[in-house]
Structure formats: C-alpha cells, structure tokens
Design an enzyme around this catalytic site. Sequence first.
Site, PDB file in Angstrom:
ATOM      1  CG  ASP A 123      -3.752  -0.393   0.156  1.00 54.18           C
ATOM      2  OD1 ASP A 123      -3.979   0.553   1.091  1.00 54.18           O
ATOM      3  OD2 ASP A 123      -3.363  -0.307  -0.780  1.00 54.18           O
ATOM      4  CB  ILE A 124      -8.410   1.852  -2.103  1.00 52.32           C
ATOM      5  CG1 ILE A 124      -9.171   2.002  -1.038  1.00 52.32           C
ATOM      6  CG2 ILE A 124      -8.782   2.225  -3.619  1.00 52.32           C
ATOM      7  CD1 ILE A 124     -10.113   3.173  -0.784  1.00 52.32           C
TER       8      ILE A 124
ATOM      9  CG  ASP B 122      -4.677   3.980  -0.215  1.00 48.59           C
ATOM     10  OD1 ASP B 122      -4.033   3.954   1.012  1.00 48.59           O
ATOM     11  OD2 ASP B 122      -4.512   3.714  -1.341  1.00 48.59           O
TER      12      ASP B 122
END
Length: 828
Positions: A73-74, A117
Amino acid sequence: MGERRAFLETRRYIVARLITQRENQQQERLLLSVLPRHVAMEMKADIAGLPKDSMFHKIYIQRHENVSILFADICGFTALSSQCTAQELVRMLNELFARFDKLAAENNCLRIKILGDCYYCVCGLPEPRADHAHCCVEMGLDMIEAIALVRSVTGVDVLNMRVGIHSGRVHCGVLGLRKWQFDVWSDDVTLANSMEAGGIPGRVHVTEEVVRWLGNDYQVEPGNGEERNHYLRLRCIKTYLIKEDQTRVKERKYTSPIRTPRRDGKKIGEDPTQAIREKLGIGDKQEIKEPDDEVNEYLGQAINGRSIEYLRSQHVRPILLTFRNPEMEAKYAVVRDDMFKSHLVCAIIMLPLICAVQLVIIPSSNVVLVVFPVFWLTIIIFCVFCSFESNLCLPENMKLLSYRMMSNRIFTQAISMTTIVMVFVASLFCMFALNTTDLKNCLARIYNISESEVTNAVLSNSGIKYGDETNNCTGSTSATSHFPEYVLFSVVSAMLSNAVFIKASNLLKLTILIAMSIVFLVLSMVTHVSLYDNRDFLLYTYLGYSETTFSLKWISMATILLFSATLFIHAQQVESTSRLDFIWKQQAHEEKEEMASLRTYNMKLVANILPLHVAEHFLKSQNKKDEDLYYQDCDNVCVMFATIANFFEFYMEYYNEGVECLRLLNEIIADFDEILGQERFLCIEKIKTTGATYMAASGLTEKTNFADNRHVIAATEYALAIREQLQYVNSHCFNNFQMRIGISVGPVVAGVIGARKPQYDIWGNTVNVASRMDSTGELGAIQVTQEVHNVLSKNGYIFECRGNIKVKGKGDMLTYLLKGRNVESPEA
C-alpha cells in the site's frame, strides 16, 4: 488480365487478413496482460465451443499450494493526491504501477489486482517455484526502492510503501460473467492483507511461515504486527521485519536515487513524468512496419512457401486438373467468369478478319457470303444478351435472366464452345466451294497419258499458270485455289479463339482441339488433298522449288498438330493457374474468416475485461508509449457498492478447501451479471468485484449519462433487483446471506491504471462516499446520500431518514435508507 485480377483480389484478402491479424494480436496482448495465459486460453476455448447445458455456471478456479502473497500500500497517497489534479494523479499511478508490473515480471511474480493505491501480487502460480518467498521479498524491497525514486522527484516526504507478505495456499481464478478480473481467495490471502495493514512504512513485514521458507538468506527482526492490527492479534500471528542495509540475495538493480527536490513550489502536473520515466525505465519504443511493406513481405513468404508444384500436387489431379476435394470443385464450378463478355468481343473481331482474308485470297461463293454474316450476328447476339444484366434501361426480369445465365457455368461453356465452332466452320467453309480436281489427273486425261508421265514440261505446255485459278481443268463455272495455306492460317486463327476463352474447361478445350484437328486433317489429307498437291506441283514448275521440299499437306498436318499441342499446354497452364489462384483466394478467404472468428472471440473476452469504449481505445493505441493514458472526467455519475456482508462467515476451507463456497459466490455474482445484461440496465457499467463486494457505476459515457437522471434511477433499480435476487438464492440454498448496498452520485475520474496490464477503475470523492455508504450501512438496506435522495424522491421512491452518521474522512453525513417505490411510479 484475369490472373492480375485474381492476384489483386488475393492481395486484398491478405491486406484484410493482416489487419485482422494485427487486431487479434492486439486483443490477445490486451487479454493476456489482464488474465494469465492458462485462464485466458480456457475461457477462449469455452467461448469458441458449443454451449453446454449445466445447472451451474462454469467456475474458472485453480488451487495452488506453497505460494507467497504480497500486499503493498502507498503510504502518504492522500498527501500526494492533494498536490495533483485528477489527471496528474492517474498519470502518476499509471507510471508507478507500470513500474511495479515490470518489477513483478523481473521477480517472477504475478500481479493480481490494483485496489485504489493498493497493489498485490503472488509468486508460485501458475507454475510452482521453490523460491516463491525469496521472490516476494525481493519484490517488496524493489517496490520500496521504486517509491523512494518517486519521493525524491515529487518532494512528498511522507510517500512510502507498506509491504506485507505471507506464504500459504490460494484459490485463484475468475468469478462472474462480466468484467473478469483475476483474483485469489483463501484465509492466507486475508492474512497477507492484514500483514500489510499491520506493517511499517518502508519495511517488508513477513509472517513466520515466510521466514521458514527464506531459511537463513535474510536477516529478520521482530515485527510486533499484533500490536498494530486486530486480525493478527486475534489469531496470535507472530511477525517479522526484513532488516535494512543487508546484502540482497540478488544484485541490486538500482543505484542510490538522485535527489532532485522540488523548490519551485509548483504542482507536479507541469512536467513531472520525464524524470520519472527516465529513472523508472518505461516508455520503450517499438519499430512499426509500413502496411504495404508488411503485405509485400507476406506475399513473398507465401509465394516461396506455396510453390505451384506443391499446391498442384496437394490439391489438383495431374491430367484432368480437377480438385481432389469435391467440395472445392463444386465451389470452383460456380465461379463467375467476369471476362466472358470480353472473350466474346475478341471472337466478334476475329471472325471478320478471317472473312476478309478468305474473300481477298480465296475465291468466294454466295454461300460463304451468307455463312459469315449469320455466324457473326449470332455471336453479337450472344454478347448483347450477356450485357443485359448491366443495362439499366431494360426490365428487371430480363436483367435477372441475363445475370442468372451469366452465372451459370454450363451456359457460358456452351456459348464458348458454340462460338469457337462457328469461327472454325467459317474458317473452313470456303474449302467446300472450291473445285478439287487433281491437276495431274486432269492433264493426263487431256493429253491421254498416265499421271506418272505428267511432268513440269507438260504443265508448262498446258498454259495453266500459278495463280490461274480458273482454267481448263476447273472449267469456267467453278474455281480452285492455289493458296490453301491461307485456309491453314484461318484454321489456326480459329484455334486461337479457343485459347481466348480462358475460363473454359481444359477438357472441353482439348475435345474441341482434337475435333478441329481431325476435321482439318481429313479435309487436307483426304477429301481436299488435291488442293495441296496442285499447289506443290505449280510451285515446283514455275517457282523452281525442289521436289525434295516438304509437301504443304505434311507441313499443314505438322503445324496443326504442333499448334494443337501448344494450345493444349497453354490451356493446361491457364486452367492450372486459374485453379491455383482460386486456391489462394479460398485459403486467404478462409484464413480471413478464421481471423474474424478469432477476433470475435477475443472481443468477447476483451469486452468482459474492460468497458468496450476503453478496450477500443487501447486496441487503437497499442503502439503508443506506455505512459499514454485513458483518462476521462465524468460528472453526475451514480456509483454503487453492494456487499454480501456475512459471506466470509459462511466461507470455510474445511470442506473441499473452500471451493464450494467460491462456487456459490460465483453463482451469485453470475446472477448479478445476468441481471446487468437486461436492456434497462445498459447504462450501467460493472467496475469490479472484490471478495464479496460488487461495484458498478452508471453514466460513465455521454451516451449513458442522461440529463433527466435516468441512469441514477437505473442504478437504483439494479440495486433493488440484485437484493431481490439474493433473497431468491437464500430461499433455494437455505442460507441467510445479507446484502449491504451504498449509492452515491457526483463527479468521478475514470481511467486505466497500468498501461501494460491495464485495469479500469474510477476514483474520486463520489467513489469513496459510495464505499462508505456500503460499509456503514445496515444489513438488508440500501443507504444513499442526500444527493441521491434528492434525485429519487422526485421519481416516486420512498426513503427513511437515518440521520447523521460518522463517515471516515468526511465527518457527519446525512443519509437515507431506500424503502421502495410508489405503486404509481413509472419504474414500479
């Protein structure tokens, strides 16, 4: 001319085939970029095959043991998105995830899906690998390095990657009938997702199972994931972090990032992509061939690969030149001869020329003057009749009759042979009007001597000279000819008319040639042989020809036989070429049809992966750079999330390892997809399914976004329909599944993330709110926003105000629960 037309027609087929082939390659490339090959090929085979009667929809699921699952995950994505416009955000995500796809390929991982994201992939499927855990750890470390490059370019210091990895088993495949997305399911997948949620930015978070697969290749330290995630704490999962600053198992791909902090204070949309592309290594160029060059190259290869002798031996019988395949022979028999009228015109021109030669050189009679015009007018009538089909001034019935006769091969062959026979008869008819008295026999009777005693001196004393065609032997009422070689020339010209009709049957031509030769030889060697003997005798006497010179009758016989053989060889060559051209056209046509069928199959698959308008964009832009985007701002879009909230309470891996649970989920999603195929829901686009959540949106294109909000009503009706369908499933499978539905309306950004492995998605506040309407809703209820309520309440729908609820990231929001519609409503 005919061969050139055949060549040009074949070339057109090849051009069409290559265009279709290129489209198929693009479709297959797009298909294989989204689905693994083994799944895509199985689906293509099922679509191409006959439908099978089955109680259940086919489920494309496989079980794989010993795989590693990576979720990433960003972190800081919200801070990044606050500096970008929507288009810039899509471009940034596209470039970043394109790089992740490239890293996944390098690390032998298979990208599963992109969720906002969040990026997740698996190693160890479809082919098992003993080093699956190593590959996932290397993938995670590479992703952290890649995000560091983006952080250095964008200047967003909080931007980082949180990576979680777990090893175990998965079920992978595709659910539903529309918008297929490859996915994985299992308790181990849920655990890997929780490992990411309980991870630390910039670190790779792994379970004890992963560490066991890694052995001593990596140094680890306690991860304490249970302190940060409820799921890990509930199941007492022991976690670890891969230590930083240690020697990698493989050589590092990247040097230390070059820091280029942004000091101008501008947003990143102005030109941020160039530096990122250079550092992330995307945007490869491909050399594209010109279409004409490609066609010529294909033709050259085909000519080399399909020699005349090879095709002839494979498809055509040696002497008869008929096809070995009866079906192909039947097709060839009905091929229309488009040059037939031109062949008749040639015969019309040839007949007067033969007539002119004979009238000038050979003594004529009244019969000859009658025969030539009759034959000539007959051939003209044939030609005029064949032209009726293209004459706009004639009645339709007459044009139709002409067309049918011209399309009938037997009819055209009959006219061809009749025309040839008439030209031949006209070329010989003059011989029957000539006096055939033998000159030596006549002089022997006049001088009362034997024929052997008739010498050149006797002929000279008789006063009969070469060219004196009316003399003592012929009498004054009839004439002979001292130039029978011109009859030979006329017959040869008539034989040429045989060769003019190119499409005529080879065997029919041979029959006519044999008949012509026999008739002429009988005349020249038997019945009218005296014409040739008299001519030779006169030449020997008056022109000093030696008697050892070949007699004209033998020369005529040799000429006719040689010419007949030559014309037969020519006829064989012409028909052979015509049939081989037909084979080429048939093969090109069949290949074109096969490619068109393949295109249909591929388009069915592609349309089930991306929306049709998006798929067409990608198929037309396969040769563009990787960073070229599909991006669209959409206003007044209705977004729906529908979740079977208690499905994973039902999901258990104890019985058949969860496959039957997934089979039931597949049936439910397939039912939802079938409902979506109804005409009243054509404005709705399925976006994706994630687990037991179904996401759809209406109004994403100009054609489906209506000013009177019909698309919002359609999405609401669809929500009611699938809720009713789930109740039907419950009644038949004795379950108590509960659905939670959330609907929101507003602007969204629609686009494709991952240019090499495209995934269509929508983003924006409207999407987030619809998701929250689902997650904060009540079981069995449809929760909507104030905007949706304002639209639907005017159209006869009944609501209950739920009041203000807390929504993550939004604070308190006023929401409504949809209770139904009035009986008087048009949708009721």
